[in-house]
Write an enzyme that holds these catalytic residues in place. Structure first.
Site, PDB file in Angstrom:
ATOM      1  N   TYR A   1       7.959   6.612   2.102  1.00  0.00           N
ATOM      2  CA  TYR A   1       8.225   5.662   1.019  1.00  0.00           C
ATOM      3  C   TYR A   1       7.126   4.636   0.864  1.00  0.00           C
ATOM      4  O   TYR A   1       6.514   4.215   1.839  1.00  0.00           O
ATOM      5  CB  TYR A   1       9.525   4.902   1.274  1.00  0.00           C
ATOM      6  CG  TYR A   1      10.648   5.363   0.387  1.00  0.00           C
ATOM      7  CD1 TYR A   1      10.691   4.941  -0.944  1.00  0.00           C
ATOM      8  CD2 TYR A   1      11.639   6.213   0.837  1.00  0.00           C
ATOM      9  CE1 TYR A   1      11.706   5.364  -1.780  1.00  0.00           C
ATOM     10  CE2 TYR A   1      12.653   6.646   0.001  1.00  0.00           C
ATOM     11  CZ  TYR A   1      12.684   6.214  -1.304  1.00  0.00           C
ATOM     12  OH  TYR A   1      13.683   6.639  -2.123  1.00  0.00           O
TER      13      TYR A   1
ATOM     14  N   ASP B   1      12.688  -1.322   8.396  1.00  0.00           N
ATOM     15  CA  ASP B   1      11.248  -1.110   8.373  1.00  0.00           C
ATOM     16  C   ASP B   1      10.390  -2.286   8.798  1.00  0.00           C
ATOM     17  O   ASP B   1       9.319  -2.083   9.365  1.00  0.00           O
ATOM     18  CB  ASP B   1      10.818  -0.665   6.976  1.00  0.00           C
ATOM     19  CG  ASP B   1      11.271   0.748   6.689  1.00  0.00           C
ATOM     20  OD1 ASP B   1      11.362   1.540   7.633  1.00  0.00           O
ATOM     21  OD2 ASP B   1      11.539   1.063   5.520  1.00  0.00           O
ATOM     22  N   ALA B   2      10.838  -3.510   8.510  1.00  0.00           N
ATOM     23  CA  ALA B   2       9.995  -4.652   8.884  1.00  0.00           C
ATOM     24  C   ALA B   2       9.993  -4.821  10.405  1.00  0.00           C
ATOM     25  O   ALA B   2       8.941  -4.943  11.020  1.00  0.00           O
ATOM     26  CB  ALA B   2      10.464  -5.927   8.192  1.00  0.00           C
TER      27      ALA B   2
END
Ligand SMILES: *[C@@H]1O[C@H](CO)[C@@H](O)[C@H](O)[C@H]1NC(C)=O
Ligand SMILES: *[C@@H]1O[C@H](CO)[C@@H](O)[C@H](O)[C@H]1NC(C)=O
Ligand SMILES: *[C@@H]1O[C@H](CO)[C@@H](O)[C@H](O)[C@H]1NC(C)=O
Length: 729
Positions: A460, A372-373
């Protein structure tokens, strides 16, 4: 995890884009800074209850900087200001290779000055040269460009081999483009939607990253698309259109793969999926609780100096939002309790990567192994925090100044909050029974300072907290919430599943399976305990047996200290039956008693990745092969999954760097710690998950001469006026 933004097909794409534009304007808010006692429907008192109401109207402003967006940088680590971003953009547009076509900007942020320059810098000194590191894409190629703001020039320009090293974070523009390609070019998609009896108007699509699975997709940047049904609920995540996955080749602007395997699987119903307060009917069967908050009659005790420098109690540190990492803590220093001197603890700490593999072999799911980063950006996915709920009343809010794909500044208002937290806990205590002595009851409240952000990466939500404690401890905490990434199924009850067709993934609602998955958050922690040169010591607890006749005891534990010489000695897996403490020490800074000054990393609940090392997602996320790694400081090694993570093949990860096995003893070293969660979903995770929390600590060990908070004052009754709701209205 998942995928960023979604856009309802067609119309919503435009609305979405407009709302992004709206956020790029300046933003100033005045935060509620007034004690609630000033409100007329509250009565206040202190003990003794003599004070007049008016004397208790206390202004407690937490000044927000004039206007972050237009202000100048005040510290060498300050993020690029709006006018600096605009200047980079104009330098790039007159730069030869980009003068006819401006590249799409995937990342544009401060190229931090050399560490030695930052450490030497004092308030009032001239700044080290401000530089911007830009990652752009033009004609399918990745350009990594360094812009010197003083010279007004591009000073370095590297063009990456397409496909060999991965791609930068995707942009909102990539997302819109992928959806547009799907809608305008795929008749199959339209047919599949109608064949399922669904209305295209109510279809909402996400763009999950494709991972990397060998040479098939190399050389093409691709985006996957999966869709959900929005009819009757804002929580479309619970209504997957199962088995429909489209791969878009975003460079050649075409559908490159169309998978439609789930036509027989019903779209789960909308009923009971809405999580918003106003939609809950009937209310939960429990006693409501009265409003609660902490009181700070004299206002908060922390200060934000020069917009990014936080000082509180015995701590000071630099805090900034970051489009990729979300939030970066720099130059964390704690005050010596004996001398008052500020001593260095950590040069830089941030969430470097977040790996989320799902556990399903099927065509519609195998690729779900998000980073995700590096694929979406934790800061890019962080929205404005919710006052009084995400952050308590006396919070200070900080804006993120980011960059959109056209290279223009993008303001993300109030995406970080800073506040003091008091959970009713005890910092230290002792009481003494009055036997042969007088009675003693000494106790101190535990008050912490928290810097918080929350990234909503698609379904999320990740709440990341840096909590600074007065005893010198730093707690890094990650809380998970938001929606499960669910799979549609024909089953409505587990009694329909025959024993030999066991579904391993739990049924969490009718026709909804919660797919088992993991989350791993790897933190980059550049520890500088009392200076840059540190050593890593594995303090291993080993059992020693007594020799015959030595003692009635047969076995005890001893601590054996092993100083890591090279990177190999510091690749560690946590072990309950072979435990260690993990110390960062400064061998040349000793306490009164000769102990080296140190900090230790103290793991909390954790989970390890159990995937095969040669499984493509694990190759790319090889930084999760161990919970602890230590590397020599290298300013190019910041991102555990590599600089370019999207479709990366694992050739530029922490594991690869560590394999160089460089010396790490008494050197400037960096700790990498991975916090992990296995998640087997359950019914309580539906339709939105109560937070799941884990953390780790950085804790002083022989850093202070003694307990540093002996002199910390206890709370007394007269310190805290009482407030209660009056009956007058
Ligand atoms: C699919 O349907 C939408 C909405 O009716 C329409 O705008 C689009 O052109 C269609 N796509 C194709 C490829 O036929
Ligand atoms: C750190 O160690 C290096 C040698 O490894 C030395 O050159 C340097 O001066 C040391 N730095 C400090 C601040 O002591
Ligand atoms: C620093 O990191 C980069 C990227 O991993 C690498 O190419 C370079 O060799 C490293 N330098 C040292 C001294 O290890």
């Amino acid at each position: 995890m998942e995928s960023p933004s979604c856009s309802r097909l067609s119309i919503i794409i435009i609305i979405f884009t407009l709302s992004l534009l709206a956020t790029s304007s300046w933003y100033i808010t005045t935060k509620p800074g007034t004690l609630s006692c000033s409100e007329s429907n509250f009565l206040c008192s202190s003990i003794p209850r003599k004070a007049k109401l008016s004397s208790l109207i206390i202004e407690t402003p937490i000044p927000k900087p004039k206007n972050l967006a237009i202000s100048n940088p005040l510290h060498p680590l300050d993020p690029l200001a709006v006018q600096e971003i605009n200047r980079v953009r104009s330098i790039l547009s007159s730069y030869g290779p980009f003068s006819s076509t401006f590249p799409s900007i995937h990342s544009l942020s401060l190229d931090e000055p050399e560490k030695s320059q930052v450490l030497r810098w004092k308030n009032g000194d001239p700044f080290p040269t401000r530089k911007a590191l830009v990652i752009g894409m033009l004609n399918g190629e990745v350009h990594v460009v360094l812009v010197d703001l003083e010279l007004g020039q591009v000073t370095d320009h590297e063009v990456k081999q397409p496909g060999l090293e991965g791609y930068p974070m995707i942009t909102m523009e990539d997302v819109s483009l992928a959806l547009q390609i799907l809608l305008t070019s795929s008749e199959e998609f339209n047919k599949s939607i109608s064949a399922r009896g669904l209305d295209l108007q109510n279809v909402n699509c996400l763009t999950p990253s494709p991972g990397w699975f060998g040479s098939d997709e190399e050389g093409h940047r691709v985006i996957k698309i999966e869709c959900f049904y929005t009819e009757g609920t804002p929580n479309f995540y619970m209504r997957p259109i199962e088995g429909l996955v489209i791969t878009i080749d975003i460079e050649n602007l075409k559908v490159s793969k169309f998978t439609d395997t789930g036509r027989g699987i019903p779209v789960p119903k909308a009923e009971n999926t809405d999580y918003r307060f106003g939609s809950q009917n009937p209310p939960p069967k429990m006693q409501p609780i009265n409003p609660i908050s902490i009181e700070q009659p004299k206002g908060p005790s922390f200060r934000i100096e020069d917009e990014h420098f936080v000082t509180w109690a015995n701590w000071k540190f630099h805090l900034k939002p970051d489009q990729r990492a979300g939030m970066v803590i720099s130059q964390a220093m704690v005050q010596d309790s004996e001398t008052g001197e500020f001593r260095s603890v950590m040069y830089k700490g941030f969430a470097s990567e977040l790996f989320v593999p799902y556990m399903d072999f099927s065509e519609g799911w195998y690729f779900k192994s998000y980073m995700d980063a590096g694929e979406y950006g934790l800061g890019a996915m962080a929205l404005t925090l919710v006052p009084l709920n995400d952050c308590p009343r006396n919070s200070y809010f900080m804006d993120g100044v980011f960059v959109s794909a056209d290279g223009k500044p993008l303001i993300r208002p109030d995406m970080i909050c800073v506040f003091e937290s008091y959970a009713g806990d005890v910092a230290w205590r002792h009481s003494e029974f009055p036997v042969n002595t007088f009675e003693i009851r000494e106790s101190r409240p535990k008050i912490n300072l928290v810097a918080r952000m929350a990234a909503s990466v698609g379904n999320y939500d990740y709440i990341i907290d840096w909590e600074f404690q007065m005893d010198g401890l730093i707690r890094v905490k990650v809380s998970l919430s938001g929606m499960l990434m669910v799979e549609g199924t024909q089953y409505e009850n587990i009694n329909q599943v025959s024993p030999d067709a066991q579904i391993s993934h739990p049924l969490v609602s009718e026709n909804v399976i919660g797919v088992i998955h993991d989350h791993f958050i790897t933190f980059h922690l550049d520890m500088d305990v009392d200076g840059s040169n540190n050593s890593f010591v594995n303090v291993n607890l080993v059992k020693e047996r007594s020799f015959p006749g030595q003692s009635p005891r047969k076995s005890i534990l001893k601590a054996k200290r092993n100083v890591a010489k090279t990177e190999e000695d510091a690749r560690l897996k946590l072990k309950l039956y072979d435990p260690s403490e993990f110390h960062f020490i400064n061998p040349s800074k000793r306490s009164r008693l000769g102990n080296p000054s140190g900090y230790k990393v103290v793991p909390g609940a954790n989970a390890a990745s159990l995937l095969d090392l040669d499984d493509p997602p694990q190759l790319r996320a090889a930084f999760t092969n161990n919970q602890i790694w230590v590397t020599p400081y290298n300013r190019s090694e910041q991102w555990a999954g590599g600089l370019l993570v999207y479709q990366s093949n694992g050739e530029d990860t922490l594991a690869v760097w560590s394999n160089r096995n460089r010396p790490i003893e008494n050197k400037d070293i960096v700790l990498w710690y991975t916090l992990g969660f296995h998640h087997i979903p359950c019914q309580e995770d539906f339709p939105v998950m109560p937070t799941v929390v884990s953390s780790f600590d950085l804790k002083p060990v022989n850093f202070f001469e003694r307990n540093p908070i002996l002199g910390f004052r206890p709370n007394l009754e007269q310190d805290l006026p009482l407030c209660w709701a009056s009956n007058t209205n």
